[in-house]
Design an enzyme around this catalytic site. Structure first.
Site, PDB file in Angstrom:
ATOM      1  N   TYR A  18       0.815  -1.215   0.000  1.00 41.68           N
ATOM      2  CA  TYR A  18       0.000   0.000   0.000  1.00 41.68           C
ATOM      3  C   TYR A  18       0.848   1.265   0.000  1.00 41.68           C
ATOM      4  CZ  TYR A  18      -3.217  -3.637   1.349  1.00 41.68           C
ATOM      5  OH  TYR A  18      -3.915  -4.796   1.373  1.00 41.68           O
ATOM      6  N   TYR A 150     -12.492  -7.688   4.727  1.00 42.11           N
ATOM      7  CA  TYR A 150     -11.274  -7.671   3.913  1.00 42.11           C
ATOM      8  C   TYR A 150     -11.014  -9.096   3.427  1.00 42.11           C
ATOM      9  CZ  TYR A 150      -6.528  -7.434   2.275  1.00 42.11           C
ATOM     10  OH  TYR A 150      -5.414  -7.540   1.482  1.00 42.11           O
ATOM     11  N   ASP A 247     -14.043 -17.070   5.202  1.00 39.02           N
ATOM     12  CA  ASP A 247     -12.656 -16.689   4.980  1.00 39.02           C
ATOM     13  C   ASP A 247     -11.963 -16.658   6.340  1.00 39.02           C
ATOM     14  OD1 ASP A 247     -10.239 -15.448   4.596  1.00 39.02           O
ATOM     15  OD2 ASP A 247     -11.009 -13.844   3.319  1.00 39.02           O
ATOM     16  N   LYS A 276      -2.239 -17.253   5.827  1.00 37.19           N
ATOM     17  CA  LYS A 276      -1.501 -16.569   6.887  1.00 37.19           C
ATOM     18  C   LYS A 276      -0.758 -17.518   7.843  1.00 37.19           C
ATOM     19  CE  LYS A 276      -3.084 -11.946   6.536  1.00 37.19           C
ATOM     20  NZ  LYS A 276      -4.336 -11.484   5.950  1.00 37.19           N
TER      21      LYS A 276
HETATM   22  C1  LIG Z   1      -4.763 -11.328   4.572  1.00 36.57           C
HETATM   23  C2  LIG Z   1      -6.116 -11.778   4.196  1.00 36.57           C
HETATM   24  C3  LIG Z   1      -6.414 -12.170   2.884  1.00 36.57           C
HETATM   25  C4  LIG Z   1      -5.416 -12.089   1.762  1.00 36.57           C
HETATM   26  O1  LIG Z   1      -4.321 -12.928   1.959  1.00 36.57           O
HETATM   27  P1  LIG Z   1      -2.943 -12.626   1.187  1.00 36.57           P
HETATM   28  O2  LIG Z   1      -2.073 -13.796   1.522  1.00 36.57           O
HETATM   29  O3  LIG Z   1      -2.432 -11.332   1.688  1.00 36.57           O
HETATM   30  O4  LIG Z   1      -3.268 -12.581  -0.277  1.00 36.57           O
HETATM   31  C5  LIG Z   1      -7.696 -12.617   2.625  1.00 36.57           C
HETATM   32  N1  LIG Z   1      -8.625 -12.678   3.601  1.00 36.57           N
HETATM   33  C6  LIG Z   1      -8.368 -12.329   4.864  1.00 36.57           C
HETATM   34  C7  LIG Z   1      -9.433 -12.453   5.901  1.00 36.57           C
HETATM   35  C8  LIG Z   1      -7.113 -11.851   5.206  1.00 36.57           C
HETATM   36  O5  LIG Z   1      -6.868 -11.466   6.473  1.00 36.57           O
END
Ligand SMILES: *Cc1c(COP(=O)(O)O)cnc(C)c1O
Length: 426
Positions: A18, A150, A247, A276
């Site tokens: 960013y 997000y 997610d 992550k």
């Molecule tokens: C970080 C994140 C993503 C994206 O993951 P990247 O490995 O950065 O592409 C998607 N969803 C959630 C909830 C996240 O915290």
């Protein structure tokens, strides 16, 4: 390389998350990291190492340079770091997939491995849209989510990120038009549950799936909500023939106090995204899991395959480390560790509510958040934390921490002091 040379080259050539080009702020140079400490190439504010309050964006749950994960990496390096996954398979990926099926909610049985969280969300969306297409319902191609979310930075995930906040406003009119309801209230409110039910019912004909971050909305604003809403979504999706995607890229692997946030609601999604902390913060890898119903639906279509196949799919090195990281997590009393951190954050941040400009203080699992009533001065807030010997990365109106689970109480107290200092300075 000398530090000033490195920083000059960094500024001239290297994009940061960013960030503008060339860069306008000076990043700190990290020479190495071990345990919960980042060792700096040059001292900053009198510190040559910083306590990590960020787990490198939710990922380094065991801390850095961990002997068990290092050993897993070395062992796998000696065999192979990568082979293509088309037509070939290998033990690390198979073991990882089997392990993920074992520890995630029961109906999730099939695993698509990819390289990052954003791609895992892309794959989840593709699965859902293709499922309905295969069943002769191509009109079901929109996604429903709540505001404040997000889901990543590639196009499809961006389309379900909060439409007002953050960077994505820039792309309104370009992004696919998804369906949004208001942000979920923190506490359970029947009127909001009714809004969820009514929206799913009204738009069922055009909806492929509902996608949400369960219990904690991360980078969209660090907001928490009652798990009861997830049950409402599960029931509404079942009643109206809509798939449900969780997610759990940020919330997975214990961060909220349960292994997966979905466990707090006792419901399971049709599709789940992980990333992550999957490799303990060592390498980039993510996973999209789905039920047999979703996989069977796709297989019955005119094009019976899932047309996705990243070059580094199933990467053996990342998979071997992920297996070791999961084993390490489950071999420890991780739930007790997260509880201990939750207690430490509650205690350490209790006083933050009286800092001028602080609007809210909230803690859940190993996540602590101080929300201000104004946009933060990022440089001043970061500097204030570094002065306390702690690495934090505040954004928007938020100073927050999600430390590695191995953070000891004394370090945790320093992290809390840094959060308070950053909130006061920002
Ligand atoms: C970080 C994140 C993503 C994206 O993951 P990247 O490995 O950065 O592409 C998607 N969803 C959630 C909830 C996240 O915290």
């Amino acid at each position: 390389m000398r530090n000033d040379e490195l920083l000059a080259l960094d500024r001239a050539h290297v994009w940061h998350p960013y960030g503008p080009m060339p860069g306008r702020t000076e990043p700190l140079v990290v020479a190495s990291a071990s345990g919960v400490r980042l060792r700096l190439a040059e001292p900053a504010e009198g510190h040559d190492e910083l306590i990590d309050g960020m787990s490198s964006w939710w990922s380094a749950v065991h801390g850095y340079n961990h002997p068990v994960l290092n050993e897993a990496a070395r062992g796998q390096l000696g065999r192979m770091s990568h082979v293509m996954f088309g037509g070939l398979t290998h033990e690390p990926a198979v073991r990882l997939a089997a392990r993920l099926v074992e520890i995630t909610p029961e109906p999730l049985r099939h695993v698509f491995l990819s390289d990052s969280g954003s791609v895992a969300v892309e794959v989840a969306a593709k699965m859902c849209l293709q499922y309905w297409r295969s069943l002769g319902r191509p009109g079901k191609r929109r996604l429903l989510t709540w505001r404040g979310g997000y889901h990543g930075d590639t196009w499809q995930p961006m389309s379900v990120c909060d439409p007002e906040g953050g960077m994505h406003r820039l792309w309104s009119g370009v992004l696919q038009q998804q369906l949004f309801v208001d942000e979920p209230p923190a506490a359970y409110e029947e009127s909001y549950a009714e809004l969820l039910r009514a929206t799913v019912a009204r738009h069922a004909d055009e909806l492929a799936a509902v996608i949400v971050e369960p219990v904690v909305q991360g980078a969209g604003g660090m907001r928490f909500h009652d798990p009861g809403y997830l049950r409402v979504l599960r029931e509404a999706c079942d009643a109206h023939g809509v798939l449900l995607v969780f997610d759990e890229i940020a919330t997975g692997f214990g961060r909220t106090g349960t292994l997966f946030a979905a466990d707090q609601a006792g419901v399971s999604p049709d599709v789940m995204c992980l990333g992550k902390a999957l490799t303990g913060g060592y390498l980039s890898m993510a996973a999209t899991l789905c039920t047999s119903a979703v996989a069977d639906g796709i297989s019955r279509g005119e094009v019976p395959v899932l047309a996705h196949g990243p070059t580094f799919m199933g990467n053996p090195l990342a998979a071997a480390i992920a297996c070791a990281s999961i084993d390490l997590l489950l071999s420890r009393d991780w739930a007790l560790e997260v509880k201990r951190i939750e207690g430490g954050l509650r205690e350490g941040l209790a006083g933050a509510g009286s800092i001028p400009g602080v609007r809210d203080v909230r803690v859940l699992g190993a996540i602590g958040v101080v929300q201000l009533d104004h946009e933060i001065d990022m440089a001043a807030a970061t500097r204030a934390a570094v002065r306390e010997g702690v690495w934090l990365r505040p954004f928007r109106d938020l100073v927050y921490t999600m430390p590695p689970y191995v953070t000891e109480d004394a370090d945790l107290a320093r992290i809390c002091a840094a959060v308070r200092a950053a909130a006061a300075a920002g």
